[in-house]
Motif scaffolding. Structure first.
Motif, mmCIF file in Angstrom:
data_model
loop_
_atom_site.group_PDB
_atom_site.id
_atom_site.type_symbol
_atom_site.label_atom_id
_atom_site.label_comp_id
_atom_site.label_asym_id
_atom_site.label_seq_id
_atom_site.Cartn_x
_atom_site.Cartn_y
_atom_site.Cartn_z
ATOM 1 N N GLY A 86 0.818 -1.210 0.000
ATOM 2 C CA GLY A 86 0.000 0.000 0.000
ATOM 3 C C GLY A 86 0.850 1.257 0.000
ATOM 4 N N VAL A 87 1.921 1.248 0.771
ATOM 5 C CA VAL A 87 2.835 2.386 0.806
ATOM 6 C C VAL A 87 3.529 2.542 -0.541
ATOM 7 N N TYR A 88 3.946 1.432 -1.121
ATOM 8 C CA TYR A 88 4.571 1.459 -2.454
ATOM 9 C C TYR A 88 3.631 2.122 -3.465
ATOM 10 N N ASP A 89 2.370 1.699 -3.468
ATOM 11 C CA ASP A 89 1.398 2.255 -4.417
ATOM 12 C C ASP A 89 1.189 3.748 -4.179
ATOM 13 N N ALA A 90 1.152 4.155 -2.911
ATOM 14 C CA ALA A 90 0.930 5.567 -2.589
ATOM 15 C C ALA A 90 2.099 6.430 -3.068
ATOM 16 N N ILE A 91 3.322 5.955 -2.871
ATOM 17 C CA ILE A 91 4.488 6.718 -3.319
ATOM 18 C C ILE A 91 4.564 6.716 -4.841
ATOM 19 N N LEU A 119 7.595 11.257 4.481
ATOM 20 C CA LEU A 119 6.641 10.381 3.814
ATOM 21 C C LEU A 119 5.887 9.520 4.830
ATOM 22 N N ALA A 120 6.595 9.050 5.842
ATOM 23 C CA ALA A 120 5.944 8.237 6.874
ATOM 24 C C ALA A 120 4.873 9.041 7.595
ATOM 25 N N PRO A 158 8.019 0.549 6.390
ATOM 26 C CA PRO A 158 7.440 0.245 5.066
ATOM 27 C C PRO A 158 7.777 1.293 4.013
ATOM 28 N N VAL A 159 8.017 2.529 4.439
ATOM 29 C CA VAL A 159 8.419 3.569 3.496
ATOM 30 C C VAL A 159 9.803 3.257 2.947
ATOM 31 N N ALA A 219 9.568 0.384 0.541
ATOM 32 C CA ALA A 219 8.961 0.788 -0.729
ATOM 33 C C ALA A 219 9.954 1.554 -1.591
ATOM 34 N N LEU A 220 10.751 2.409 -0.976
ATOM 35 C CA LEU A 220 11.736 3.188 -1.728
ATOM 36 C C LEU A 220 12.831 2.292 -2.312
ATOM 37 N N VAL A 221 13.194 1.261 -1.584
ATOM 38 C CA VAL A 221 14.168 0.300 -2.114
ATOM 39 C C VAL A 221 13.600 -0.386 -3.349
#
Length: 249
Positions: free
Chosen positions: A29-34, A54-55, A64-65, A68-70
């Motif tokens: 979900g965090v990946y999709d949001a970013i 972002l968190a 999770p942020v 997701a960035l990785v």
């Protein structure tokens, strides 16, 4: 407690404080949001992507942020600079743009060639995908007045999101019909770059009419029953999209 109870306790796995599935769902979900922030124009190329800000914005922990960035770094949409953290990748160079369309041509021509063998099953699905693309294009034209079609900003992108998704789904329908999961995975890995290109090229929806017409030509080629015609139509479409991208970039 009996000896049997002790042995059972020894082999029993420790209780989890948080289900693995829930953790994965949060990360995704965090990946999709970013990713959405990268595609909607609200984070321009070169801008910083701080983990803690972002968190706070997404109301999650930093973990999770960071994960997701990785993931996003592997796509090329995000870069990590030593001692400076993550940043939105710069727009594609002419060389990268050429390589992207070369890859799409190789991949999608191969998919078309294989999908042509399943044309009887594909054509009904492709008609539906094309109709959805046409409908979304109509909605964008209706929502935007004369002179507004080429806008590209955070507010403007919202009404284009559905159109972009329908455009890509037309291509994805053909790739699925090729019956090769690895072709589909490769195409999906390119999709973020394709959408990012649309935003950073600053050309908005000026190619809506051309894209709709070119998709119609691809559909007609599959309907013709000639296995060579879909390949020709797809190559012409991708070459035209590449030309419009270079002109608008």
């Amino acid at each position: 407690m009996t000896s049997d109870d002790n042995r059972a306790a020894a082999v029993r796995p420790p209780a989890r404080t948080q289900p693995v599935v829930a953790r994965r769902a949060l990360r995704d979900g965090v990946y999709d949001a970013i990713l959405e922030k990268l595609l909607d124009g609200s984070t321009p190329p070169g801008s910083s992507l701080g983990i803690d800000p972002l968190a706070r914005e997404l109301e999650v922990s930093p973990t999770p942020v960071r994960e997701a960035l990785v993931q996003l770094e592997h796509t090329g949409l995000v870069s990590r600079v030593a001692l400076k953290g993550y940043r939105v990748a710069e727009p594609m160079t002419d060389e990268q743009l050429a390589e992207l369309f070369d890859m799409r041509s190789v991949l999608e021509t191969a998919a078309v060639e294989r999908a042509a063998a399943n044309a009887d099953d594909l054509v009904p699905e492709l008609r539906v995908a094309h109709a959805q693309h046409v409908l979304c294009a109509h909605r964008v034209r209706k929502l935007r007045g004369p002179g507004e079609e080429s806008g590209a900003g955070p507010g403007d992108f919202a009404d284009l999101r559905e159109y972009f998704a329908a455009d890509w789904e037309f291509h994805r329908t053909i790739i699925r019909a090729a019956g090769n999961r690895f072709l589909l995975q490769s195409a999906d890995s390119l999709s973020a770059h394709v959408h990012r290109l649309r935003q950073t090229a600053d050309r908005g929806t000026i190619d809506i009419d051309q894209a709709v017409d070119e998709h119609a030509a691809i559909l007609a080629a599959f309907e013709s029953g000639d296995p060579e015609q879909p390949k020709i139509a797809m190559r012409e479409h991708l070459a035209a999209v590449a030309g419009r991208s270079r002109a608008g970039g």
